[in-house]
Scaffold this motif. Structure first.
Motif, short mmCIF file in Angstrom:
data_model
loop_
_atom_site.label_atom_id
_atom_site.label_comp_id
_atom_site.label_asym_id
_atom_site.label_seq_id
_atom_site.Cartn_x
_atom_site.Cartn_y
_atom_site.Cartn_z
N VAL A 73 0.82 -1.22 0.00
CA VAL A 73 0.00 0.00 0.00
C VAL A 73 0.86 1.28 0.00
CG1 VAL A 73 -1.96 -1.09 1.13
CG2 VAL A 73 -0.28 0.14 2.52
N GLY A 74 2.17 1.14 0.03
CA GLY A 74 3.03 2.32 -0.03
C GLY A 74 3.43 2.87 1.34
N TRP A 75 3.10 2.16 2.40
CA TRP A 75 3.39 2.64 3.76
C TRP A 75 4.89 2.61 4.05
CZ3 TRP A 75 2.52 5.64 7.50
CH2 TRP A 75 2.75 5.35 8.86
N LEU A 76 5.58 1.59 3.54
CA LEU A 76 7.03 1.52 3.78
C LEU A 76 7.74 2.66 3.07
CD1 LEU A 76 8.13 -2.22 3.62
CD2 LEU A 76 7.56 -0.82 5.60
N ARG A 77 7.22 3.01 1.88
CA ARG A 77 7.81 4.12 1.13
C ARG A 77 7.58 5.43 1.88
NH1 ARG A 77 7.22 5.93 -4.73
NH2 ARG A 77 5.01 5.96 -4.29
N GLN A 78 6.37 5.56 2.44
CA GLN A 78 6.07 6.76 3.24
C GLN A 78 7.01 6.84 4.44
OE1 GLN A 78 3.53 9.12 2.49
NE2 GLN A 78 4.62 10.28 4.05
N LEU A 79 7.23 5.70 5.10
CA LEU A 79 8.13 5.69 6.26
C LEU A 79 9.54 6.09 5.85
CD1 LEU A 79 7.10 2.51 8.25
CD2 LEU A 79 6.78 4.88 8.94
N PRO A 86 16.38 2.96 8.49
CA PRO A 86 16.14 1.54 8.19
C PRO A 86 16.24 0.65 9.43
CG PRO A 86 17.80 2.44 6.72
CD PRO A 86 17.47 3.51 7.69
N VAL A 87 17.27 0.87 10.23
CA VAL A 87 17.46 0.01 11.41
C VAL A 87 16.29 0.23 12.39
CG1 VAL A 87 18.92 -0.45 13.41
CG2 VAL A 87 19.95 -0.09 11.16
N GLN A 88 15.86 1.49 12.53
CA GLN A 88 14.75 1.76 13.44
C GLN A 88 13.46 1.09 12.98
OE1 GLN A 88 15.56 6.02 13.13
NE2 GLN A 88 15.26 6.14 15.34
N VAL A 89 13.22 1.08 11.67
CA VAL A 89 12.02 0.43 11.15
C VAL A 89 12.08 -1.07 11.43
CG1 VAL A 89 10.71 -0.17 9.07
CG2 VAL A 89 11.53 2.16 9.39
N VAL A 90 13.23 -1.68 11.15
CA VAL A 90 13.36 -3.12 11.36
C VAL A 90 13.23 -3.45 12.85
CG1 VAL A 90 14.88 -5.12 11.10
CG2 VAL A 90 14.75 -3.42 9.28
N VAL A 91 13.91 -2.67 13.69
CA VAL A 91 13.85 -2.93 15.13
C VAL A 91 12.42 -2.75 15.64
CG1 VAL A 91 14.56 -2.05 17.40
CG2 VAL A 91 16.27 -2.37 15.60
#
Lengths: 237, 290
Positions: A73-79, A86-91
């Motif tokens: 849905v494009g949420w990762l691109r928005q993030l 990147p590390v914060q998203v994965v963590v």
């Protein structure tokens, strides 16, 4: 980062249908397997741990699949255009995964103690509760990596298949002692088998082996790298 | 605020961005105007660090784009994208706000984006126009120095567009830099201080909207070249650009009447042809020159 974790947690908890299935399935399977005539007391303990582990693993894989849907849905691109790195998203996503496994673990152990009358020393309950929770970390990261790398349709499928395959091969449905020799050897290298083994050793009156921690630790390192690699290579739309 | 030098990106054999040079000052509202496939989204992707350039360099707020985003200096509204399920508008915008060092109050962002009263609504139960406004709110809630909007009005009807631009101007008035892409000439004209026209991955015109309209919005007067040189033709009233091909001059003019009268005065009317230029053919003409 806390805001993002909170948001994702709320999203999971609000998925009522999913929560019911995620809790009911391992509990129901535990009740059925542990009530079969051929299961003795040790068998019942084995199933208690196995089904709590199976429930946790299922929730971990589901968390990973959710990431692929976010990408679709494009949420990762928005993030990626927010200050969240990147590390914060994965963590964050890994933390969410570690938290969403808890209901299944708590439910199976509670049913074991209250409904099936499983008797363990308090330290044993505490130990298996902790190990069944924290030991699932490699699986959480593995599922996340798949979620980042696969499409919104492929990831849930792949993660469901892997969940079942790793559960069966890891001896969560049938003890690996019933496996042919080569398969038992293979099983001893799976993260699911070693994850459950930590708690099996405790309920069956022993202590976890260093080998189990070593294999699980190895998978933790590998899947940690895999999840970060996955996010960097993630399909952003 | 934005500095692009020799930026290039190809996808396979297609050159999406082909040597882009562009500098945008702090506080400007700039439109990136171009037809579909001109390279607008790829350019924006490189400004945001989402796309790695093959060559050249992009700097945002004096930093590498990825660093500028990490430090919260940029907010972006990307093309397309649905909203995630099972969260309210306020939760979603609040989550994005929480990632910035000094965000504006969520309620203020919702107000600027025209979402007052919708904060408690589930984000997956909004109309297309409302979704677009939520995405706008996510871009500005961090109160970044720069917001980048990739075709922000593509999915909106006329009324929703007006509301959207009102919010955008209110944000720009805070002294912020705004860059938006569009393929509508009128939007660039009405909303931007400066219009950068791009086609085939290059900047082909750059100026205020009035200057741009002179180039892309006027007429073309074509005559056979006999009496006048190219330099003399360029001096004729109204003429903004001269193209010479096969002994024939094509004059882009903002005042076809004045240009024709002047040609007649110089007795230089041979095989005269006057055509109005629509935006699409103006782009094509400009890129052929470029």
């Amino acid at each position: 980062m806390l805001g993002y974790i909170g948001l994702e947690l709320r999203r999971t908890v609000r998925d009522g249908g999913y929560m019911v299935i995620a809790i009911t399935l391992p509990v129901a399977m535990y009740l059925i397997f542990s009530s079969l005539g051929l299961i003795d007391e040790d068998g019942g303990l084995y199933m208690l741990v196995a089904m709590a582990a199976f429930g946790a693993s299922g929730a971990a894989f589901n968390n990973g699949s959710g990431v692929a849907e976010d990408a679709a849905v494009g949420w990762l691109r928005q993030l990626r255009v927010t200050p969240l790195g990147p590390v914060q998203v994965v963590v964050s996503r890994a933390v969410v995964g570690m938290l969403v496994v808890l209901p299944a673990v708590v439910a199976v152990l509670t049913v074991g103690g209250l409904v099936k009358g499983v008797e363990l020393a308090p330290w044993q309950w505490l130990s298996i509760g902790t190990l069944l929770w924290l030991g699932v970390a490699p699986i959480v990261l593995f599922a996340l990596g798949n979620g980042f790398l696969l499409s919104g349709k492929a990831a849930p499928l792949a993660n469901s298949v892997l969940n079942l395959a790793l559960a069966i091969l890891g001896g969560l449905w049938l003890p690996t002692s019933d496996f042919p020799g080569w398969m038992a050897t293979l099983a001893s290298w799976t993260p699911t088998n070693r994850y459950a083994e930590l708690s099996w050793d405790i309920v069956l009156g022993g202590s976890p082996s260093a080998m189990a921690f070593a294999v699980l630790g190895g998978w933790l390192v590998i899947f940690c790298g895999y999840a970060v690699f996955g996010y960097r290579r993630a399909r952003l739309s | 605020m934005i500095e692009l030098t020799g930026l290039a990106k190809s996808y396979g054999r297609a050159r999406a961005v082909d040597g882009m040079d562009l500098t945008i000052e702090r506080g400007q509202t700039v439109a990136l105007l171009g037809p579909n496939g001109a390279g607008k989204s790829t350019t924006i992707g490189m400004m945001l660090g989402l796309v790695e350039p093959d060559s050249g360099r992009a700097r945002v707020a004096g930093l590498d784009p990825v660093q500028a985003v990490r430090q919260g200096k940029v907010g972006a509204m990307l093309q397309e994208g649905r909203l995630i399920e099972r969260v309210t508008v306020r939760e979603l915008v609040g989550c994005v706000a929480g990632t910035y060092p000094a965000p504006m109050p969520v309620g203020h962002a919702l107000e600027l984006a025209g979402l007052d009263g919708l904060g408690g609504r589930r984000a997956d139960r909004l109309s297309g126009g409302q979704v677009q406004r939520v995405r706008f709110a996510m871009a500005l809630v961090g109160d970044p120095e720069l917001i980048v909007l990739d075709e922000p009005t593509a999915a909106l009807d006329v009324r929703a567009r007006q509301g959207f631009w009102t919010g955008m101007r209110a944000f720009a008035e805070r002294g912020r830099t705004v860059l938006f892409s569009t393929h509508y000439l009128e939007e660039a004209d009405e909303q931007a201080d400066r219009v950068v026209v791009i086609a085939r991955g290059r900047v082909i015109a750059d100026g205020t909207s009035a200057e741009i309209k002179n180039v892309v919005g006027g007429s073309t007067v074509a005559v056979d070249m006999k009496e006048l040189t190219a330099a003399e033709l360029a001096e004729l009233p109204g003429v903004v650009q001269v193209e010479i091909r096969n002994e024939r001059a094509r004059l882009h003019t903002r005042d076809a009447d004045a240009t024709v009268m002047a040609l007649a005065g110089a007795r230089a009317v041979h095989n005269l042809e006057v055509t109005g230029v629509d935006l699409e053919s103006a782009f094509l003409a400009l890129t052929e020159v470029a």
